[in-house]
Design an enzyme around this catalytic site. Structure first.
Site, PDB file in Angstrom:
ATOM      1  N   ASP A 120       0.837  -1.201   0.000  1.00  0.00           N
ATOM      2  CA  ASP A 120       0.000   0.000   0.000  1.00  0.00           C
ATOM      3  C   ASP A 120       0.874   1.252   0.000  1.00  0.00           C
ATOM      4  O   ASP A 120       1.985   1.237   0.519  1.00  0.00           O
ATOM      5  CB  ASP A 120      -0.904  -0.033   1.244  1.00  0.00           C
ATOM      6  CG  ASP A 120      -2.016   0.994   1.173  1.00  0.00           C
ATOM      7  OD1 ASP A 120      -2.290   1.509   0.074  1.00  0.00           O
ATOM      8  OD2 ASP A 120      -2.606   1.289   2.221  1.00  0.00           O
ATOM      9  N   HIS A 139       3.302   3.499  -8.859  1.00  0.00           N
ATOM     10  CA  HIS A 139       3.106   2.077  -9.185  1.00  0.00           C
ATOM     11  C   HIS A 139       4.337   1.517  -9.897  1.00  0.00           C
ATOM     12  O   HIS A 139       4.723   0.370  -9.677  1.00  0.00           O
ATOM     13  CB  HIS A 139       1.862   1.888 -10.061  1.00  0.00           C
ATOM     14  CG  HIS A 139       0.579   2.266  -9.380  1.00  0.00           C
ATOM     15  ND1 HIS A 139       0.306   1.953  -8.063  1.00  0.00           N
ATOM     16  CD2 HIS A 139      -0.516   2.951  -9.823  1.00  0.00           C
ATOM     17  CE1 HIS A 139      -0.894   2.415  -7.737  1.00  0.00           C
ATOM     18  NE2 HIS A 139      -1.404   3.032  -8.789  1.00  0.00           N
ATOM     19  N   LEU A 147      10.489 -20.949  -4.551  1.00  0.00           N
ATOM     20  CA  LEU A 147       9.501 -20.015  -3.985  1.00  0.00           C
ATOM     21  C   LEU A 147       8.213 -19.971  -4.822  1.00  0.00           C
ATOM     22  O   LEU A 147       8.272 -19.839  -6.040  1.00  0.00           O
ATOM     23  CB  LEU A 147      10.136 -18.612  -3.951  1.00  0.00           C
ATOM     24  CG  LEU A 147       9.228 -17.462  -3.518  1.00  0.00           C
ATOM     25  CD1 LEU A 147       8.925 -17.563  -2.016  1.00  0.00           C
ATOM     26  CD2 LEU A 147       9.885 -16.115  -3.821  1.00  0.00           C
ATOM     27  N   SER A 190      -8.112  -5.109   4.996  1.00  0.00           N
ATOM     28  CA  SER A 190      -8.614  -4.808   3.644  1.00  0.00           C
ATOM     29  C   SER A 190      -9.020  -6.024   2.813  1.00  0.00           C
ATOM     30  O   SER A 190      -8.658  -6.130   1.644  1.00  0.00           O
ATOM     31  CB  SER A 190      -7.583  -3.975   2.868  1.00  0.00           C
ATOM     32  OG  SER A 190      -7.401  -2.751   3.513  1.00  0.00           O
TER      33      SER A 190
END
Ligand code: FPP
Length: 242
Positions: free
Chosen positions: A14, A31, A125, A190
């Site tokens: 965020d 972004h 991963l 959220s």
């Protein structure tokens, strides 16, 4: 005893917009820098031996943003896949997506599906992007799947356990996150992984996502190590919910 490295770390990324505003930049530039942090944190997670990294990249609610910003984010994701997916796969990562991907532009869906298919047999991963994701809707979807199985007779209501429920979520087969990180200081979850974060340790930093570097990630992991995890019991338990 110190907690080891978590197996599964989930992150609410965020603050791209606020960071950009503070720098006198456009939101979309926030972004863009955010994508660089995504790459950096994926590498760091691999090096730390984390098994699962789940990133909240676009929520179901994010569709309400201005059309231009939504299009920019879709384009960013698409070019991220074009440029970075091969390296991710070569590094033995499994690429995964959770959420209602049918909402996404069809070209992007194709790229996502391809990335999931070609990385499926990797053993390193597992990087999961939550896209058009809503925790409540994920829970409803699991309820519907379970209801269908009970109606057709393959599952008895008495056999609906927590494990059965977990197995009907997007995250079926993954351990629950032990650590949930949120950047930019908001004290909210959220609508992210609502079922799965029941026992997660929360780490909230004031840093905006574009500022969340490898060092900041390591601070979060250090902080996690010091947590006493009790799971409702009276004494600390390390590494299990028993
Ligand atoms: C929150 O910042 C971030 C998002 C809504 C999207 C997260 C996306 C990225 C980190 C980049 C895209 C990722 C990839 C892999 C292409 P915000 O816009 O909510 O910031 P604000 O709360 O300050 O407005």
């Amino acid at each position: 005893m110190a907690n080891p490295i978590p197996q599964h770390v989930a992150i609410i990324m965020d603050g791209n917009g606020r960071w950009a505003k503070r720098q006198g930049l456009l939101r979309v530039q926030g972004h863009e820098v955010g994508v660089q942090r995504v790459e950096e944190i994926i590498k760091a997670a691999q090096e730390k031996g984390i098994r699962y990294l789940t990133l909240y990249a676009f929520s179901k609610e994010n569709w309400r943003r201005p059309k231009d910003e939504v299009e920019f984010l879709m384009g960013l994701l698409s070019s991220y896949l074009d440029k970075k997916i091969d390296a991710l796969i070569k590094n033995n990562c499994v690429f995964n997506v959770i959420g209602e991907i049918e909402d996404l532009p069809s070209e992007l869906q194709k790229k996502l599906v391809r990335a999931m298919e070609v990385s499926r047999s990797n053993t390193g991963l597992v990087v999961t992007f939550a896209l058009s994701y809503s925790g409540r809707r994920e829970i409803l979807r699991a309820c519907r799947k379970i209801a269908e199985k009970t109606v057709e007779g393959s599952l008895k209501p008495a056999n609906i356990t927590e494990d059965v429920f977990s197995g009907n979520l997007y995250t079926a087969g993954m351990p629950d996150p032990e650590l949930l990180i949120r950047t930019s200081g908001e004290l909210r979850v959220s609508n992210f992984l609502l079922w799965q974060i029941s026992y997660a340790e929360l780490y909230i930093t004031q840093k905006f996502w574009p500022e969340f570097t490898r060092d900041e990630f390591e601070k979060a992991l250090e902080d996690y190590k010091k947590r006493e995890r009790r799971f409702g019991d009276t004494c600390a338990v390390s590494g299990g919910k028993t």
